[in-house]
Design a protein around this motif. Structure first.
Motif, PDB file in Angstrom:
ATOM      1  N   ILE A 119       0.808  -1.325  -0.005  1.00 48.21           N
ATOM      2  CA  ILE A 119       0.005   0.199   0.087  1.00 48.21           C
ATOM      3  C   ILE A 119       0.827   1.229   0.381  1.00 48.21           C
ATOM      4  CG2 ILE A 119      -1.879   1.362   1.576  1.00 48.21           C
ATOM      5  CD1 ILE A 119      -2.925  -1.584   2.571  1.00 48.21           C
ATOM      6  N   ALA A 120       1.870   1.165   0.632  1.00 50.70           N
ATOM      7  CA  ALA A 120       2.636   2.262   0.653  1.00 50.70           C
ATOM      8  C   ALA A 120       3.432   2.439  -0.512  1.00 50.70           C
ATOM      9  CB  ALA A 120       3.915   2.084   1.830  1.00 50.70           C
ATOM     10  N   GLU A 121       3.748   1.519  -1.405  1.00 50.20           N
ATOM     11  CA  GLU A 121       4.127   1.462  -2.508  1.00 50.20           C
ATOM     12  C   GLU A 121       3.295   2.084  -3.613  1.00 50.20           C
ATOM     13  OE1 GLU A 121       7.382   0.686  -3.742  1.00 50.20           O
ATOM     14  OE2 GLU A 121       7.341   0.089  -5.769  1.00 50.20           O
ATOM     15  N   MET A 203      -4.643   9.187 -10.760  1.00 48.82           N
ATOM     16  CA  MET A 203      -5.269   8.360  -9.862  1.00 48.82           C
ATOM     17  C   MET A 203      -4.865   6.946 -10.421  1.00 48.82           C
ATOM     18  SD  MET A 203      -8.917  10.659 -10.752  1.00 48.82           S
ATOM     19  CE  MET A 203      -7.715  11.479 -11.924  1.00 48.82           C
ATOM     20  N   ILE A 204      -4.502   6.101  -9.248  1.00 56.53           N
ATOM     21  CA  ILE A 204      -3.758   4.942  -9.630  1.00 56.53           C
ATOM     22  C   ILE A 204      -4.254   3.842  -8.723  1.00 56.53           C
ATOM     23  CG2 ILE A 204      -1.518   3.759  -9.917  1.00 56.53           C
ATOM     24  CD1 ILE A 204      -1.700   6.196 -11.744  1.00 56.53           C
ATOM     25  N   ASN A 205      -4.629   2.627  -9.373  1.00 57.89           N
ATOM     26  CA  ASN A 205      -5.315   1.708  -8.813  1.00 57.89           C
ATOM     27  C   ASN A 205      -4.163   0.340  -8.679  1.00 57.89           C
ATOM     28  OD1 ASN A 205      -7.541   3.115  -8.958  1.00 57.89           O
ATOM     29  ND2 ASN A 205      -8.876   1.737 -10.220  1.00 57.89           N
ATOM     30  N   MET A 206      -4.470  -0.165  -7.457  1.00 57.57           N
ATOM     31  CA  MET A 206      -3.556  -1.202  -7.114  1.00 57.57           C
ATOM     32  C   MET A 206      -3.958  -2.463  -8.238  1.00 57.57           C
ATOM     33  SD  MET A 206      -2.378  -3.051  -3.578  1.00 57.57           S
ATOM     34  CE  MET A 206      -1.860  -1.552  -3.043  1.00 57.57           C
ATOM     35  N   GLY A 207      -5.509  -2.567  -8.460  1.00 55.27           N
ATOM     36  CA  GLY A 207      -5.929  -3.727  -9.272  1.00 55.27           C
ATOM     37  C   GLY A 207      -6.029  -3.115 -10.687  1.00 55.27           C
ATOM     38  N   SER A 208      -7.394  -3.394 -11.186  1.00 58.25           N
ATOM     39  CA  SER A 208      -7.492  -2.995 -12.395  1.00 58.25           C
ATOM     40  C   SER A 208      -7.929  -1.644 -12.473  1.00 58.25           C
ATOM     41  CB  SER A 208      -8.503  -3.877 -12.971  1.00 58.25           C
ATOM     42  OG  SER A 208      -9.557  -4.052 -12.303  1.00 58.25           O
ATOM     43  N   SER A 209      -8.173  -1.136 -13.918  1.00 58.21           N
ATOM     44  CA  SER A 209      -8.482   0.507 -13.771  1.00 58.21           C
ATOM     45  C   SER A 209      -9.906   0.929 -13.677  1.00 58.21           C
ATOM     46  CB  SER A 209      -7.894   0.794 -15.041  1.00 58.21           C
ATOM     47  OG  SER A 209      -8.621   0.220 -16.121  1.00 58.21           O
ATOM     48  N   GLY A 210     -10.671  -0.355 -13.558  1.00 59.90           N
ATOM     49  CA  GLY A 210     -12.252   0.287 -13.742  1.00 59.90           C
ATOM     50  C   GLY A 210     -12.578   0.696 -12.208  1.00 59.90           C
ATOM     51  N   VAL A 211     -13.481   1.833 -12.610  1.00 60.30           N
ATOM     52  CA  VAL A 211     -14.189   2.559 -11.578  1.00 60.30           C
ATOM     53  C   VAL A 211     -15.663   2.640 -11.742  1.00 60.30           C
ATOM     54  CG1 VAL A 211     -12.143   4.074 -11.190  1.00 60.30           C
ATOM     55  CG2 VAL A 211     -13.843   4.932 -12.344  1.00 60.30           C
ATOM     56  N   ARG A 212     -16.425   2.740 -10.729  1.00 66.96           N
ATOM     57  CA  ARG A 212     -17.746   2.954 -10.548  1.00 66.96           C
ATOM     58  C   ARG A 212     -18.222   4.064  -9.764  1.00 66.96           C
ATOM     59  NH1 ARG A 212     -20.831   0.123  -6.669  1.00 66.96           N
ATOM     60  NH2 ARG A 212     -19.303  -0.776  -5.443  1.00 66.96           N
ATOM     61  N   VAL A 213     -19.374   4.845  -9.796  1.00 67.70           N
ATOM     62  CA  VAL A 213     -19.787   6.006  -9.153  1.00 67.70           C
ATOM     63  C   VAL A 213     -20.801   5.491  -7.963  1.00 67.70           C
ATOM     64  CG1 VAL A 213     -20.558   8.327  -8.733  1.00 67.70           C
ATOM     65  CG2 VAL A 213     -18.935   7.661 -10.553  1.00 67.70           C
ATOM     66  N   LEU A 214     -20.589   5.681  -6.733  1.00 66.80           N
ATOM     67  CA  LEU A 214     -21.775   5.158  -6.112  1.00 66.80           C
ATOM     68  C   LEU A 214     -23.049   5.824  -5.812  1.00 66.80           C
ATOM     69  CD1 LEU A 214     -19.405   4.776  -2.524  1.00 66.80           C
ATOM     70  CD2 LEU A 214     -20.055   3.203  -4.130  1.00 66.80           C
ATOM     71  N   ASP A 215     -24.053   5.512  -5.192  1.00 60.86           N
ATOM     72  CA  ASP A 215     -25.462   6.267  -5.433  1.00 60.86           C
ATOM     73  C   ASP A 215     -25.361   7.640  -4.815  1.00 60.86           C
ATOM     74  OD1 ASP A 215     -26.335   3.847  -6.211  1.00 60.86           O
ATOM     75  OD2 ASP A 215     -27.174   3.118  -4.631  1.00 60.86           O
ATOM     76  N   ASP A 216     -24.416   7.907  -4.043  1.00 63.92           N
ATOM     77  CA  ASP A 216     -24.360   9.386  -3.746  1.00 63.92           C
ATOM     78  C   ASP A 216     -24.075  10.316  -5.080  1.00 63.92           C
ATOM     79  OD1 ASP A 216     -21.627   9.296  -4.213  1.00 63.92           O
ATOM     80  OD2 ASP A 216     -20.940   9.255  -2.074  1.00 63.92           O
ATOM     81  N   SER A 226     -10.005  -2.800  -4.980  1.00 57.57           N
ATOM     82  CA  SER A 226      -8.740  -2.815  -4.894  1.00 57.57           C
ATOM     83  C   SER A 226      -8.354  -1.215  -4.411  1.00 57.57           C
ATOM     84  CB  SER A 226      -7.657  -2.948  -5.973  1.00 57.57           C
ATOM     85  OG  SER A 226      -7.882  -1.856  -7.023  1.00 57.57           O
ATOM     86  N   LEU A 227      -7.021  -0.915  -3.925  1.00 62.29           N
ATOM     87  CA  LEU A 227      -7.085   0.199  -3.254  1.00 62.29           C
ATOM     88  C   LEU A 227      -6.701   1.394  -4.340  1.00 62.29           C
ATOM     89  CD1 LEU A 227      -4.937  -0.635  -0.060  1.00 62.29           C
ATOM     90  CD2 LEU A 227      -7.442  -0.178  -0.351  1.00 62.29           C
ATOM     91  N   SER A 228      -6.731   2.529  -4.087  1.00 59.85           N
ATOM     92  CA  SER A 228      -6.670   3.733  -4.991  1.00 59.85           C
ATOM     93  C   SER A 228      -5.778   4.905  -4.627  1.00 59.85           C
ATOM     94  CB  SER A 228      -7.639   4.061  -5.923  1.00 59.85           C
ATOM     95  OG  SER A 228      -7.299   4.949  -6.727  1.00 59.85           O
ATOM     96  N   ALA A 229      -4.937   5.569  -5.290  1.00 60.38           N
ATOM     97  CA  ALA A 229      -4.120   6.817  -4.568  1.00 60.38           C
ATOM     98  C   ALA A 229      -4.356   7.943  -5.775  1.00 60.38           C
ATOM     99  CB  ALA A 229      -2.795   6.409  -4.314  1.00 60.38           C
ATOM    100  N   HIS A 230      -4.220   9.189  -5.152  1.00 62.44           N
ATOM    101  CA  HIS A 230      -4.340  10.068  -6.232  1.00 62.44           C
ATOM    102  C   HIS A 230      -3.551  11.483  -5.490  1.00 62.44           C
ATOM    103  CE1 HIS A 230      -7.478  13.894  -7.191  1.00 62.44           C
ATOM    104  NE2 HIS A 230      -6.633  13.451  -7.888  1.00 62.44           N
ATOM    105  N   PHE A 231      -2.685  11.958  -6.425  1.00 60.93           N
ATOM    106  CA  PHE A 231      -2.023  12.974  -6.320  1.00 60.93           C
ATOM    107  C   PHE A 231      -2.081  14.116  -7.269  1.00 60.93           C
ATOM    108  CE2 PHE A 231       0.449  10.099  -3.252  1.00 60.93           C
ATOM    109  CZ  PHE A 231       0.765  10.898  -2.269  1.00 60.93           C
TER     110      PHE A 231
END
Ligand code: MF3
Ligand code: CO
Length: 256
Positions: A119-121, A203-216, A226-231
């Motif tokens: 995760i730190a990586e 925005m970088i994901n540990m697993g695959s690149s797909g995203v979805r938007v929640l009901d909010d 999988s986890l995701s990071a953003h700078f």
């Protein structure tokens, strides 16, 4: 149309960006297990307003808060809430401010206490991929040289790039042309010129690149959990040499 900024306008953007950097530096120090993300949001709003700025995200397309706080598998646009941070979480803090009519925009991902090494990586590589992109933001290059450098660095480490959200031009509006994707072939798109101001935001994901938007209707999460990071930094392209990183304040780096 890409709007070029004058030196005087860039100085105003530097002030907006500095306020964003200072607010993020303050928030980083408040990140710990047990803190609710709505507490971070309240601190951010108070800090921005007490320093003569206006939160850029609050009210933007009806976004309800000052801060985007995206935990673990949340990629971006997490809405601050009563949810509290736990040891081992990672949290993306994304913030914009308006000063004298101009915007600054920046994001960091912070670990809550100790996180596992992979995760730190992910966090480290995401920040490095931002700087790899920034290094390409020089006169004579083309826009996709930035995009390509981000993708190459992230994928070399075995991570994947989110393609559903992109960086952007920034100025009198939060989002101006051009879009700045975090992927693509080099040597494409407009030539970079002095006075272009861009928000580069991998925005970088540990697993695959797909995203979805929640009901909010805001919170973007990874499709595979999988986890995701953003700078993110707001940068200004200069007549020669590397860009000026407007949301990076030298004294603040020393203080970290
Ligand atoms: N940095 C993000 C962006 O440029 C944050 C926007 S949040 C929003 O899109 F609420 F303003 F949409
Ligand atoms: Co942005």
């Amino acid at each position: 149309m890409i709007i070029l900024k004058t030196p005087a306008e860039i100085e105003i953007m530097a002030r907006a960006s500095r306020l964003v950097a200072e607010t993020l530096a303050m928030l980083r120090r408040e990140v710990r297990a047990g803190v609710a993300t709505e507490d971070l949001d309240r601190l951010a709003e108070q800090f921005i307003r007490s320093h003569g700025g206006t939160p850029a995200f609050k009210g933007y397309r009806n976004y309800p808060k000052t801060l985007c706080a995206s935990i673990n598998d949340q990629v971006v646009h997490g809405i601050p809430s009563k949810r509290t941070l736990k040891e081992g979480d990672i949290i993306g803090l994304d913030l914009g401010a308006i000063v004298d009519g101009f915007y600054g925009d920046s994001a960091v991902t912070v670990a809550v206490g100790n996180v596992n090494p992979r995760i730190a990586e992910l966090v480290k590589v995401t920040e490095e991929s931002l700087y790899a992109g920034i290094a390409q933001a020089v006169v004579g290059n083309r826009l996709s040289d930035i995009s390509h450098a981000v993708q190459r660095h992230a994928e070399a480490a075995g991570f994947s790039v989110v393609t559903d959200f992109v960086g952007h031009g920034i100025g009198r509006q939060l989002h101006e042309e051009p879009q700045v994707p975090n992927y693509g072939k080099p040597g494409q798109g407009p030539r970079l010129q002095e006075g272009m101001v861009l928000a580069i935001e991998p925005m970088i994901n540990m697993g695959s690149s797909g995203v979805r938007v929640l009901d909010d209707r805001w919170t973007a999460v990874t499709a595979d959990g999988s986890l995701s990071a953003h700078f993110e930094h707001t940068i200004a392209i200069q007549s020669s040499g590397p860009p000026r990183i407007l949301t990076q304040v030298p004294e603040l780096i020393a203080a970290c």
